[in-house]
Design an enzyme around this catalytic site. Structure first.
Site, mmCIF file in Angstrom:
data_model
loop_
_atom_site.group_PDB
_atom_site.id
_atom_site.type_symbol
_atom_site.label_atom_id
_atom_site.label_comp_id
_atom_site.label_asym_id
_atom_site.label_seq_id
_atom_site.Cartn_x
_atom_site.Cartn_y
_atom_site.Cartn_z
ATOM 1 N N ASN A 197 0.847 -1.203 0.000
ATOM 2 C CA ASN A 197 0.000 0.000 0.000
ATOM 3 C C ASN A 197 0.879 1.248 0.000
ATOM 4 O O ASN A 197 1.890 1.324 0.698
ATOM 5 C CB ASN A 197 -0.996 -0.007 1.159
ATOM 6 C CG ASN A 197 -0.361 -0.172 2.523
ATOM 7 O OD1 ASN A 197 0.680 -0.802 2.650
ATOM 8 N ND2 ASN A 197 -0.990 0.393 3.537
ATOM 9 N N ILE A 198 0.501 2.220 -0.826
ATOM 10 C CA ILE A 198 1.235 3.479 -0.951
ATOM 11 C C ILE A 198 0.242 4.600 -0.636
ATOM 12 O O ILE A 198 -0.762 4.742 -1.343
ATOM 13 C CB ILE A 198 1.786 3.665 -2.396
ATOM 14 C CG1 ILE A 198 2.563 2.422 -2.879
ATOM 15 C CG2 ILE A 198 2.623 4.943 -2.500
ATOM 16 C CD1 ILE A 198 3.889 2.175 -2.187
ATOM 17 N N GLU A 199 0.508 5.328 0.437
ATOM 18 C CA GLU A 199 -0.454 6.347 0.879
ATOM 19 C C GLU A 199 -0.055 7.755 0.436
ATOM 20 O O GLU A 199 1.038 7.980 -0.096
ATOM 21 C CB GLU A 199 -0.570 6.284 2.411
ATOM 22 C CG GLU A 199 -1.091 4.927 2.856
ATOM 23 C CD GLU A 199 -1.335 4.835 4.352
ATOM 24 O OE1 GLU A 199 -0.820 5.691 5.104
ATOM 25 O OE2 GLU A 199 -2.049 3.906 4.755
ATOM 26 N N CYS A 208 -4.222 0.596 -2.330
ATOM 27 C CA CYS A 208 -4.050 -0.636 -1.555
ATOM 28 C C CYS A 208 -3.003 -1.550 -2.192
ATOM 29 O O CYS A 208 -2.753 -1.499 -3.408
ATOM 30 C CB CYS A 208 -5.364 -1.406 -1.491
ATOM 31 S SG CYS A 208 -6.621 -0.600 -0.511
ATOM 32 N N GLU A 210 -3.046 -4.872 -2.729
ATOM 33 C CA GLU A 210 -3.471 -5.881 -3.702
ATOM 34 C C GLU A 210 -3.815 -5.250 -5.054
ATOM 35 O O GLU A 210 -3.571 -5.838 -6.105
ATOM 36 C CB GLU A 210 -4.631 -6.739 -3.173
ATOM 37 C CG GLU A 210 -5.836 -6.006 -2.648
ATOM 38 C CD GLU A 210 -5.678 -5.601 -1.188
ATOM 39 O OE1 GLU A 210 -4.657 -4.975 -0.854
ATOM 40 O OE2 GLU A 210 -6.604 -5.857 -0.408
ATOM 41 N N CYS A 243 -10.373 -4.600 1.244
ATOM 42 C CA CYS A 243 -11.441 -3.604 1.295
ATOM 43 C C CYS A 243 -12.412 -3.814 0.133
ATOM 44 O O CYS A 243 -12.118 -4.560 -0.810
ATOM 45 C CB CYS A 243 -10.846 -2.196 1.244
ATOM 46 S SG CYS A 243 -10.247 -1.733 -0.387
ATOM 47 N N CYS A 246 -11.066 -3.069 -3.460
ATOM 48 C CA CYS A 246 -10.183 -4.131 -3.988
ATOM 49 C C CYS A 246 -11.009 -5.339 -4.419
ATOM 50 O O CYS A 246 -10.704 -5.993 -5.412
ATOM 51 C CB CYS A 246 -9.152 -4.545 -2.945
ATOM 52 S SG CYS A 246 -7.859 -3.305 -2.757
#
Ligand code: THU
Length: 289
Positions: A197-199, A208, A210, A243, A246
């Protein structure tokens, strides 16, 4: 105990040694063979197998697999059920034919090379396909042995894939949630594609793990039918649950047979399908109604 005397024309074929030893064990167990069996297996090229085919079978072309039994049928059947050592014979397999046939049948090279070994081995154990009845028995047995092997293998693959997802998790950029997630996607050809995950400080722009893995796979030219499993791992109490967004992406970009492996750092694992995660999904079919 060493069961297979393995020779190969290239170092890169050596990985089949472990696979063939396992297939030999599964086959002998399935057939209740009591004897200690030894087999020679040679993975060669088309030129070599062509020569053998011509010299010993008078067939002037390369072939996929040839086996030579050292004992005649009568003697062999007696010995298989006794506690004794038997050198069954030799199996020659053409790696090039393996590659060609895997493409032709649309399955993996590993599947084809496993099939060729089991086919050659069953011949050495006295099976044949000269008529419909013999063929049915031999081919059903082949399928059964290959399925057992595949099932075992999937279990090992699942654990390895979770380990890759945990490794990918280290690449997470999650300073806002402090919830690092890793994903690893396994393709039919053995490729493993990672995601984390890259925020972003503008929270909704975060992506997310996946979805990053799935999109990367597509960017590498993979399609849903090329993807066999997706593992997702986080430091959650229960195996990490994807989530809703996804799940929607998975329902379109992964096949219905794709295994979704939910995991956590404690080692808990749960294997589900895309449909388990999102039954009655919205799809492109709903768009034009
Ligand atoms: N996250 C994922 O990467 N995958 C999921 O399935 C659940 C949530 C990430 C998104 C966000 O960066 C962080 O976890 C907290 O929601």
């Amino acid at each position: 105990m060493k069961k297979i005397d393995f020779t190969s024309f290239s170092k890169s074929y050596n990985r089949f040694k472990k696979v063939y030893n396992r297939l030999l064990t599964i086959t002998l167990k399935r057939l209740n063979v009591k004897a200690n069996i030894y087999v020679s297996c040679i993975i060669c090229d088309n030129d070599y197998i062509h020569k053998i085919n011509k010299d010993y079978r008078k067939i002037d072309r390369p072939t996929d697999v040839i086996s030579f039994a050292f004992l005649d049928d009568g003697k062999r059947f007696d010995l298989l059920n006794q506690k004794c050592d038997i050198i069954l014979g030799e199996i020659y397999i053409s790696y090039q034919k393996g590659i060609e046939q895997a493409k032709e049948y649309g399955h993996s090279l590993d599947r084809e090379m496993s099939f060729l070994f089991v086919h050659g081995l069953l011949h050495l154990l006295g099976y044949d396909h000269q008529n419909k009845m013999e063929e049915e028995i031999m081919f059903n047995l082949q399928e059964e042995i290959l399925s057992s092997y595949q099932e075992e293998n999937i279990m090992t693959n699942e654990k390895e894939l979770v380990a890759s997802a945990l490794k990918a998790r280290e690449l997470s950029y999650s300073p806002y949630s402090n919830f690092a997630v890793g994903a690893a996607l396994l393709c039919k050809d053995g490729d493993v594609i990672l995601g984390a995950n890259i925020e972003n400080s503008s929270y909704p722009l975060s992506m997310c793990a996946e979805r990053n893995a799935i999109y990367s796979a597509y960017l590498k030219g993979k399609k849903k039918e090329d993807i066999v499993a997706l593992a997702i791992a986080a430091d959650s109490d229960n195996p990490c649950s994807p989530c809703g967004a996804c799940r929607q992406v998975m329902s379109e970009l992964l096949s219905k047979d794709c295994k979704i492996i939910l995991a956590n750092v404690k080692g808990d694992m749960k294997v589900v399908s895309v449909n388990d995660l999102l039954p009655f999904a919205f799809s492109s079919e709903d768009l034009n109604k």
